[in-house]
Design a protein around this motif. Structure first.
Motif, mmCIF file in Angstrom:
data_model
loop_
_atom_site.group_PDB
_atom_site.id
_atom_site.type_symbol
_atom_site.label_atom_id
_atom_site.label_comp_id
_atom_site.label_asym_id
_atom_site.label_seq_id
_atom_site.Cartn_x
_atom_site.Cartn_y
_atom_site.Cartn_z
ATOM 1 N N GLU A 366 12.260 8.552 -6.691
ATOM 2 C CA GLU A 366 11.195 7.853 -7.421
ATOM 3 C C GLU A 366 10.459 6.891 -6.497
ATOM 4 O O GLU A 366 9.232 6.751 -6.577
ATOM 5 N N TYR A 367 11.218 6.263 -5.599
ATOM 6 C CA TYR A 367 10.618 5.293 -4.681
ATOM 7 C C TYR A 367 9.615 5.964 -3.739
ATOM 8 O O TYR A 367 8.444 5.569 -3.678
ATOM 9 N N PHE A 368 10.080 7.007 -3.007
ATOM 10 C CA PHE A 368 9.173 7.496 -1.951
ATOM 11 C C PHE A 368 8.149 8.510 -2.444
ATOM 12 O O PHE A 368 7.072 8.628 -1.860
ATOM 13 N N ILE A 369 8.413 9.219 -3.543
ATOM 14 C CA ILE A 369 7.399 10.154 -4.054
ATOM 15 C C ILE A 369 6.164 9.375 -4.510
ATOM 16 O O ILE A 369 5.027 9.795 -4.277
ATOM 17 N N ASN A 370 6.396 8.225 -5.137
ATOM 18 C CA ASN A 370 5.264 7.454 -5.659
ATOM 19 C C ASN A 370 4.563 6.620 -4.596
ATOM 20 O O ASN A 370 3.574 5.939 -4.899
ATOM 21 N N TYR A 412 10.167 12.218 -11.638
ATOM 22 C CA TYR A 412 10.122 11.107 -10.697
ATOM 23 C C TYR A 412 8.742 10.438 -10.654
ATOM 24 O O TYR A 412 8.622 9.309 -10.196
ATOM 25 N N LEU A 413 7.708 11.148 -11.110
ATOM 26 C CA LEU A 413 6.346 10.622 -11.017
ATOM 27 C C LEU A 413 6.147 9.469 -11.985
ATOM 28 O O LEU A 413 6.547 9.533 -13.146
ATOM 29 N N GLN A 414 5.504 8.427 -11.495
ATOM 30 C CA GLN A 414 5.104 7.336 -12.386
ATOM 31 C C GLN A 414 3.784 7.672 -13.078
ATOM 32 O O GLN A 414 3.567 7.312 -14.231
#
Length: 734
Positions: A366-370, A412-414
């Motif tokens: 979640e951290y690095f995809i966004n 995982y996308l915000q």
């Protein structure tokens, strides 16, 4: 009648005293003392145990229990002192054997003595709070043998020496060790713990401290962990064979502290062999061993988890910000999926599917995809590529597996609404151009999205499929109503009627269709509006395709598959040999940007250039002239001519796209605020922001600043009002 008189009976003591021989006690004790000596001297076979029992019984009965008990202590003490001398005299390895042998003999003697003195045990001992015979024998053994000055330290040293020899690879007599340690346990927990276990644990800590320092200097992390695991297993095996079971948690704790806990940080960060190296090189066995060992010590798993999370976030950050990767969205997403598969396998096979590690994996992705604002677009492009060609010939199970992986990244996308925007565009093109490899797979993904985000997220996507099905039925009705005569006149058309709100395309001005198409288009318009009242049709010529049969020079015939705009251009050359750019633009009224791309596709692409251009160049100018390319040739009868792709979005266009997304979010934020305030009536600002964020995070992560602006807007429109006493408090206005 006279009642019989009751008579009372009374038992009286003898009138005379029973006199006992004054020497009876001494004589009887001498007999019993002799028997005890014979038992210790292994001559018990000639004794009459029945007679001895009777003698002991009579002594207690005649109140000589004190003499019997004190005589027993003195006699046993005498023999134990002799035994002590025998054990002390044993040299070297014979010491433990002699101790074990004498212990066995003492236990046998104690059993026989207890049988003889059973009546004393039951009466005299219990009545006078004395120690029972068996416990008395153990106590005397402990006092005169185990705690003897010449035996105590020697016994401990011999036991520790045997264990050291075994640790260094020698074979020892485990049966003898088991007998000795059991003797210490039988003498009481305090004897085993104080005289053996406590020094044993101290010596073990020193041993493993030295071994760990030595091996950590010369071994890799994997080799060190193997040794630590082997030593731990050896200690547990040692407990099983000859130590008290209660020693196991204590000795394993010593090994864990000295071998693992004291070196955790150095092990996980060890260069070229530590945790990061294991993760990079997929060393599942070493990772599993590290997990099983580290979980035994405080903060062990959190140490592994923190290092793994740090490494994964750093690697993920490099991946999503690498300019080379960003050039190919499909490759970009595939690398993300490969990374996810890799860590899923590591956590599953090496980390026992530990939930805390799965949570760390989720938070890292979640951290690095966004970090990459284009991740939603890239994931949609990956899906588009799979549905166009990547899933062709793939089994249903494998298709589901791919879709599940895509859904994992989607979670995982915000900014899920940004993904929805791009996915809707790509899905529309696949459906309109018939490019999807499987309608079932398309519907399966929509069901998964619906399950994840709710009906609102997929209602328009489902509407697209409904439109296509309705269009098929409409075309069947139209064809049936034309009759065979009309079917043979002019070109055939297939119309897809799209509901404006369901499809993502912006309405565009229709170009001028060729005269040959106008009659059939008008017939369809009349049929459709005649069967559907209150509707309006608007031709979207920028989205269609056409098949043209073309005759070139030298009798070269081909069927060209082109876009509707390209078809409009080519049909002009039925009545003209040469046309300028401005003439084509005036005749077709195709928007300039689209017209230039269509002409580039028809005249400038090698192998597909059905037109010629003067002057020859890659770009199309306002003064360029176009001719039919009579020299066109292809080994295929059917030739597909694509359209040159539009240039990538410029920065202003990207800003415009982002602006449209932000505008779409405003009514959703306002609706959430109103729902919350309607149910709560009165709520402070921070709780409104927290509640709105919670409700909308399944679609996107709303910005608190934007939420505040929407609250201000609702206050202006009198949906809400501020509390007069507390400005941070909002009230709902019905």
């Amino acid at each position: 009648m006279n009642t019989p008189k009751k008579r009372n009976f009374k038992i009286e003591a003898f009138k005379h005293r029973v006199e006992v021989d004054p020497k009876y006690a001494e004589k009887t004790w001498k007999v019993l003392e002799h028997a005890i000596h014979e038992i210790y001297n292994h001559n018990a076979s000639g004794l009459s145990f029945e007679e001895l029992y009777r003698n002991a019984y009579n002594m207690v009965l005649h109140k000589f229990g004190d003499k019997l008990y004190s005589g027993l202590i003195a006699t046993m003490t005498l023999h134990l002192k002799e035994i002590s001398k025998s054990i002390e005299a044993a040299q070297g390895g014979l010491f433990l054997e002699e101790l074990n042998r004498k212990w066995g003999e003492h236990n046998k003697a104690l059993q026989m003595i207890r049988d003889i003195l059973m009546y004393m045990d039951r009466t005299y001992v219990s009545n006078n709070n004395k120690t029972p015979v068996h416990e008395l024998g153990l106590s005397l053994w402990r006092e005169h043998i185990i705690h003897s000055e010449n035996i105590r330290s020697r016994l401990l040293n011999m036991l520790l020496e045997q264990i050291y020899r075994e640790r260094t690879g020698e074979v020892i007599d485990r049966g003898l060790m088991r007998n000795i340690t059991k003797m210490l346990s039988d003498l009481g927990p305090s004897v085993y713990q104080e005289d053996f276990e406590k020094p044993f644990l101290e010596v073990s800590a020193s041993f493993y401290s030295g071994e760990s320092q030595q091996f950590i200097e010369c071994c890799s992390c994997g080799e060190y962990l193997k040794k630590a695991e082997r030593w731990l297993n050896e200690e547990m095996e040692r407990v099983t064979h000859y130590l008290d079971p209660k020693s196991e948690p204590k000795i394993t704790s010593v090994v864990e502290r000295e071998m693992i806990a004291n070196h955790m940080q150095r092990l996980v960060h060890m260069e070229n062999s530590g945790l990061v190296d294991m993760l990079v090189n997929d060393r599942y066995e070493d990772l599993g061993r590290m997990y099983s060992l580290f979980r035994r010590v405080p903060d062990g798993l959190s140490t592994i988890r923190d290092v793994m999370t740090s490494h994964l976030r750093e690697k993920g950050k490099q991946l999503v910000t690498d300019p080379e990767r960003l050039r190919d969205p499909v490759d970009f997403v595939q690398h993300l999926l490969d990374e996810k598969d890799k860590y899923d396998k590591i956590i599953g096979s090496s980390f026992n599917n530990d939930k805390t590690f799965l949570n760390a994996l989720t938070s890292s992705f979640e951290y690095f995809i966004n970090l990459n604002g284009r991740a939603p677009e890239f994931i949609s492009l990956y899906v588009d590529d799979k549905f166009r060609r990547g899933l062709r010939g793939v089994s249903e199970e494998d298709v589901e597996a791919v879709l599940d992986k895509v859904m994992t990244l989607f979670r995982y996308l915000q900014e899920k609404d940004v993904f929805e925007k791009y996915y809707k565009q790509h899905l529309a093109k696949r459906l309109l151009y018939g490019k999807t490899v499987s309608d079932d797979a398309e519907r399966s993904l929509i069901v998964k999205l619906k399950t994840e985000c709710g009906y609102q997220f997929t209602s328009k996507l489902e509407g697209m499929f409904t439109d296509l099905k309705t269009s098929q039925d409409t075309m069947q009705g139209f064809s049936a109503g034309q009759g065979p005569e009309a079917a043979g006149e002019g070109p055939a058309i297939v119309v897809q009627v799209l509901t404006t709100g369901s499809w993502p395309m912006q309405p565009s001005a229709a170009c001028n269709l060729p005269a040959e198409l106008l009659p059939v288009c008008e017939r369809f318009r009349a049929y459709y509006l005649g069967t559907h009242t209150g509707r309006r049709l608007s031709w979207q010529t920028n989205m269609g395709t056409a098949d043209l049969r073309v005759a070139f020079a030298r009798n070269q015939r081909h069927e060209l598959n082109v876009s509707t705009h390209q078809m409009c251009i080519l049909m002009l050359f039925n009545s003209a040999d040469r046309l300028g750019y401005r003439e084509i633009e005036q005749a077709t009224e195709i928007p300039a940007a689209d017209l230039r791309r269509c002409l580039q596709s028809l005249a400038c692409v090698k192998g597909k250039n059905v037109l010629r251009k003067e002057p020859m160049s890659k770009d199309v100018g306002d003064d360029d002239a176009f001719f039919v390319n009579d020299a066109f040739a292809s080994k295929y009868y059917k030739v597909k001519i694509g359209t040159v792709a539009a240039q990538k979005d410029s920065e202003p266009e990207k800003q415009e796209t982002r602006q449209r997304v932000e505008e779409d979010r405003k009514p959703q934020i306002e609706a959430a605020i109103v729902r919350i305030m309607k149910s709560r009536r009165v709520l402070d600002h921070n709780n409104v922001v927290a509640e709105v964020t919670r409700q909308l995070q399944s679609r996107f992560l709303p910005n608190p600043v934007v939420i505040k602006k929407r609250i201000e807007s609702l206050i202006e429109r009198e949906f809400l009002e501020r509390d007069k006493a507390d400005r941070k408090l909002y009230r709902y206005l019905a």
